[in-house]
Design a protein around this motif. Structure first.
Motif, PDB file in Angstrom:
ATOM      1  N   HIS A   2       1.094  -1.151  -0.145  1.00 21.71           N
ATOM      2  CA  HIS A   2      -0.262   0.275   0.002  1.00 21.71           C
ATOM      3  C   HIS A   2       0.607   0.854  -0.105  1.00 21.71           C
ATOM      4  O   HIS A   2       1.749   1.157   0.416  1.00 21.71           O
ATOM      5  CB  HIS A   2      -0.991   0.248   1.520  1.00 21.71           C
ATOM      6  N   GLN A   3       0.181   2.485  -0.939  1.00 25.35           N
ATOM      7  CA  GLN A   3       1.033   3.570  -0.788  1.00 25.35           C
ATOM      8  C   GLN A   3      -0.302   4.154   0.117  1.00 25.35           C
ATOM      9  O   GLN A   3      -1.495   5.067  -0.683  1.00 25.35           O
ATOM     10  CB  GLN A   3       1.131   3.485  -1.968  1.00 25.35           C
ATOM     11  N   ALA A   4       0.285   5.566   1.319  1.00 22.61           N
ATOM     12  CA  ALA A   4      -0.718   6.450   1.465  1.00 22.61           C
ATOM     13  C   ALA A   4      -0.027   7.609   0.597  1.00 22.61           C
ATOM     14  O   ALA A   4       0.748   7.853   0.245  1.00 22.61           O
ATOM     15  CB  ALA A   4      -0.453   6.480   3.170  1.00 22.61           C
ATOM     16  N   PRO A   5      -0.327   8.991   0.516  1.00 24.16           N
ATOM     17  CA  PRO A   5      -0.427  10.432   0.180  1.00 24.16           C
ATOM     18  C   PRO A   5       1.300  10.773   0.629  1.00 24.16           C
ATOM     19  O   PRO A   5       1.157  10.724   2.126  1.00 24.16           O
ATOM     20  CB  PRO A   5      -1.187  11.094   0.443  1.00 24.16           C
ATOM     21  N   GLY A   6       1.799  11.255  -0.145  1.00 26.85           N
ATOM     22  CA  GLY A   6       3.394  11.272   0.558  1.00 26.85           C
ATOM     23  C   GLY A   6       4.376  10.191   1.045  1.00 26.85           C
ATOM     24  O   GLY A   6       5.175  10.786   1.316  1.00 26.85           O
ATOM     25  N   LYS A   7       4.058   9.546   0.970  1.00 25.10           N
ATOM     26  CA  LYS A   7       4.754   7.841   1.756  1.00 25.10           C
ATOM     27  C   LYS A   7       5.216   7.177   0.375  1.00 25.10           C
ATOM     28  O   LYS A   7       4.313   7.037  -0.932  1.00 25.10           O
ATOM     29  CB  LYS A   7       3.568   7.982   2.762  1.00 25.10           C
ATOM     30  N   GLN A   8       5.614   5.973   1.030  1.00 24.18           N
ATOM     31  CA  GLN A   8       6.499   4.851   0.110  1.00 24.18           C
ATOM     32  C   GLN A   8       6.011   4.078  -0.115  1.00 24.18           C
ATOM     33  O   GLN A   8       4.923   4.415   0.833  1.00 24.18           O
ATOM     34  CB  GLN A   8       8.216   5.401   0.167  1.00 24.18           C
ATOM     35  N   ARG A   9       5.248   3.747  -0.564  1.00 24.66           N
ATOM     36  CA  ARG A   9       4.933   1.814  -0.906  1.00 24.66           C
ATOM     37  C   ARG A   9       5.748   1.188  -0.103  1.00 24.66           C
ATOM     38  O   ARG A   9       6.806   1.259   0.015  1.00 24.66           O
ATOM     39  CB  ARG A   9       5.286   1.182  -2.387  1.00 24.66           C
ATOM     40  N   GLU A  58      -4.997   4.654   9.520  1.00 24.22           N
ATOM     41  CA  GLU A  58      -3.791   5.099   8.855  1.00 24.22           C
ATOM     42  C   GLU A  58      -3.813   3.897   7.803  1.00 24.22           C
ATOM     43  O   GLU A  58      -1.951   3.443   7.637  1.00 24.22           O
ATOM     44  CB  GLU A  58      -3.134   4.471  10.475  1.00 24.22           C
ATOM     45  N   ASP A  59      -5.124   3.024   8.099  1.00 29.51           N
ATOM     46  CA  ASP A  59      -4.751   1.698   6.651  1.00 29.51           C
ATOM     47  C   ASP A  59      -5.442   2.880   5.003  1.00 29.51           C
ATOM     48  O   ASP A  59      -5.228   1.991   4.710  1.00 29.51           O
ATOM     49  CB  ASP A  59      -5.781   0.540   7.142  1.00 29.51           C
ATOM     50  N   THR A  60      -6.138   4.063   5.199  1.00 27.72           N
ATOM     51  CA  THR A  60      -6.338   4.452   4.938  1.00 27.72           C
ATOM     52  C   THR A  60      -4.888   4.796   3.046  1.00 27.72           C
ATOM     53  O   THR A  60      -3.623   5.398   3.783  1.00 27.72           O
ATOM     54  CB  THR A  60      -6.809   5.815   4.915  1.00 27.72           C
ATOM     55  N   ALA A  61      -5.202   4.056   2.089  1.00 30.74           N
ATOM     56  CA  ALA A  61      -4.391   3.950   0.974  1.00 30.74           C
ATOM     57  C   ALA A  61      -4.168   3.361  -0.145  1.00 30.74           C
ATOM     58  O   ALA A  61      -5.460   2.753  -0.145  1.00 30.74           O
ATOM     59  CB  ALA A  61      -2.564   3.293   1.679  1.00 30.74           C
ATOM     60  N   VAL A  62      -3.669   3.588  -1.414  1.00 33.79           N
ATOM     61  CA  VAL A  62      -3.912   2.622  -2.849  1.00 33.79           C
ATOM     62  C   VAL A  62      -3.857   1.169  -2.211  1.00 33.79           C
ATOM     63  O   VAL A  62      -1.847   1.350  -1.443  1.00 33.79           O
ATOM     64  CB  VAL A  62      -3.572   3.490  -4.168  1.00 33.79           C
ATOM     65  N   TYR A  63      -3.954   0.572  -2.523  1.00 29.35           N
ATOM     66  CA  TYR A  63      -3.457  -0.552  -2.256  1.00 29.35           C
ATOM     67  C   TYR A  63      -3.180  -1.850  -3.851  1.00 29.35           C
ATOM     68  O   TYR A  63      -4.090  -1.938  -4.376  1.00 29.35           O
ATOM     69  CB  TYR A  63      -4.487  -1.673  -1.343  1.00 29.35           C
ATOM     70  N   GLN A 103      -3.177  -2.188 -11.050  1.00 23.81           N
ATOM     71  CA  GLN A 103      -3.899  -0.711 -11.420  1.00 23.81           C
ATOM     72  C   GLN A 103      -3.980   0.068 -10.187  1.00 23.81           C
ATOM     73  O   GLN A 103      -3.475   1.860  -9.530  1.00 23.81           O
ATOM     74  CB  GLN A 103      -4.195  -0.379 -12.249  1.00 23.81           C
ATOM     75  N   GLY A 104      -3.867  -0.588  -8.853  1.00 23.47           N
ATOM     76  CA  GLY A 104      -4.281  -0.201  -7.714  1.00 23.47           C
ATOM     77  C   GLY A 104      -5.913   0.249  -7.039  1.00 23.47           C
ATOM     78  O   GLY A 104      -6.365   0.161  -8.287  1.00 23.47           O
ATOM     79  N   THR A 105      -5.768  -0.363  -5.835  1.00 29.49           N
ATOM     80  CA  THR A 105      -7.537   0.217  -5.402  1.00 29.49           C
ATOM     81  C   THR A 105      -7.942   1.357  -4.325  1.00 29.49           C
ATOM     82  O   THR A 105      -6.486   0.673  -2.892  1.00 29.49           O
ATOM     83  CB  THR A 105      -8.138  -0.799  -5.636  1.00 29.49           C
TER      84      THR A 105
END
Length: 117
Positions: free
Chosen positions: A38-45, A88-93, A109-111
C-alpha cells in the motif's frame, strides 16, 4: 507478460472490514509469490503481506492479527481480508506478482481504501 486487476476497495468506517481481490491473467505459469502493498499520500509504497505459490505467508507488523492474505491458484486470484480497519490503513493498495524466472515484478493499477467515519 502478466496482468493484475484489483477490486474490492472503497470507503469503510473504523473497525470495519473489506476484502480485496486480485485476478491474474496472461503468463500465469511464470508467477511465483504474490502480495499486497500500500501507498499513502506522501509516503513510500510498503509491503502489507505476501504469499508464496505453496501458501507460506508473511505480514507487516502493523497488520498482523487484522489482515489475512490467501490465494486460489485454480482461479489465479489472491485475496486480502482486512478486518479491524484503522484510519491509518487508508491508502492505495497494489497487487504484486513476482516471476519465478528472474527479478521481474508485475503490478496492478491499485485500488483505493479509505477508512473514515
Amino acid at each position: 507478460q502478466v496482468r493484475l486487476v484489483e477490486s474490492g476497495g472503497g470507503l469503510v468506517q473504523p473497525g470495519g472490514s473489506l476484502r480485496l481481490s486480485c485476478a491474474a491473467s496472461g503468463s500465469i505459469f511464470s508467477i511465483g509469490a504474490m502480495g499486497w502493498y500500500h501507498q499513502a499520500p506522501g509516503k513510500q509504497r510498503e509491503l502489507v503481506a505476501t504469499i508464496t505459490s505453496g501458501g507460506i505467508t508473511n505480514y507487516a507488523d502493523f497488520v498482523k492479527g487484522r489482515f489475512t492474505i490467501s490465494r486460489d491458484n485454480a482461479k489465479n486470484t489472491v485475496y486480502l481480508q482486512m478486518n479491524s480497519l484503522k484510519p491509518e490503513d487508508t491508502a492505495v493498495y497494489y497487487c504484486n506478482a513476482v516471476s519465478r524466472f528472474g527479478p521481474i515484478n508485475y503490478w496492478g493499477q491499485g485500488t483505493q481504501v479509505t477508512v473514515s467515519s
